[in-house]
Write a protein that holds these residues in place. Sequence first.
Motif, short mmCIF file in Angstrom:
data_model
loop_
_atom_site.label_atom_id
_atom_site.label_comp_id
_atom_site.label_asym_id
_atom_site.label_seq_id
_atom_site.Cartn_x
_atom_site.Cartn_y
_atom_site.Cartn_z
N UNK A 1 0.78 -1.23 0.00
CA UNK A 1 0.00 0.00 0.00
C UNK A 1 0.81 1.28 0.00
N UNK A 2 2.13 1.17 -0.09
CA UNK A 2 3.00 2.35 -0.11
C UNK A 2 3.59 2.48 -1.51
N UNK A 3 3.52 3.68 -2.06
CA UNK A 3 4.10 3.93 -3.39
C UNK A 3 5.58 4.23 -3.23
N UNK A 4 6.42 3.39 -3.84
CA UNK A 4 7.86 3.62 -3.87
C UNK A 4 8.18 4.24 -5.22
N UNK A 5 9.13 5.18 -5.24
CA UNK A 5 9.53 5.78 -6.52
C UNK A 5 11.04 5.90 -6.58
N UNK A 6 11.54 5.95 -7.79
CA UNK A 6 12.95 6.21 -8.01
C UNK A 6 13.10 7.03 -9.28
N UNK A 7 14.12 7.85 -9.28
CA UNK A 7 14.44 8.67 -10.45
C UNK A 7 15.92 9.00 -10.40
N UNK A 8 16.54 9.04 -11.56
CA UNK A 8 17.92 9.50 -11.68
C UNK A 8 17.89 10.78 -12.50
N UNK A 9 18.41 11.84 -11.90
CA UNK A 9 18.44 13.13 -12.58
C UNK A 9 19.88 13.47 -12.91
N UNK A 10 20.09 14.11 -14.06
CA UNK A 10 21.44 14.43 -14.53
C UNK A 10 21.49 15.89 -14.95
N UNK A 11 22.49 16.60 -14.47
CA UNK A 11 22.70 17.99 -14.88
C UNK A 11 23.27 17.99 -16.29
N UNK A 12 22.69 18.77 -17.21
CA UNK A 12 23.19 18.76 -18.59
C UNK A 12 24.50 19.52 -18.78
N UNK A 13 24.88 20.38 -17.82
CA UNK A 13 26.04 21.24 -18.00
C UNK A 13 27.21 20.97 -17.07
N UNK A 14 27.05 19.99 -16.17
CA UNK A 14 28.11 19.67 -15.20
C UNK A 14 27.97 18.19 -14.84
N UNK A 15 29.01 17.61 -14.25
CA UNK A 15 29.00 16.16 -14.00
C UNK A 15 28.27 15.74 -12.72
#
Length: 136
Positions: free
Chosen positions: A73-87
């Motif tokens: 009953x718990x929503x788990x989420x994941x996301x990977x975000x990346x900066x386009x101008x720096x590492x």
Amino acid sequence: MNEDIPDLQVPDGAWSAGGDLDGRSFDILGRDTESGAVLEDMIHFRNGTFQSVDCQNYCDFGWSDYRTKMVDGVTHFTVTTVCPDAPHTVVWYGQVEDDAIRIDATWTTRRWYWTNQIALTAEGEAVPENTAEIAG
């Protein structure tokens, strides 16, 4: 030169394309687990994508696809975000139950001569959609 540091390891499971949290925004308060520095942020879920206002303001991360799964009953989420101008790469893993959210994340900066990582934990509450300011 130091060795690379792996990003946050997200639990395995039956992840599917995001959408379960669309239209929701959360005001979060967290901390750097090593230094104790405080993190205040607003995060948004829209059209299967995710955005952190702080990340957007810092490095124009934009909107990133997120994934979800349900566990007891718990929503788990994941996301990977990346900066386009720096590492910079930020890996998010969180759980949403009703209007409460809990998050673990790593912000990793990789340069050819060193890797630096900040581990974060945060908690927060949902905010009404009409009061949630969305960045760029």
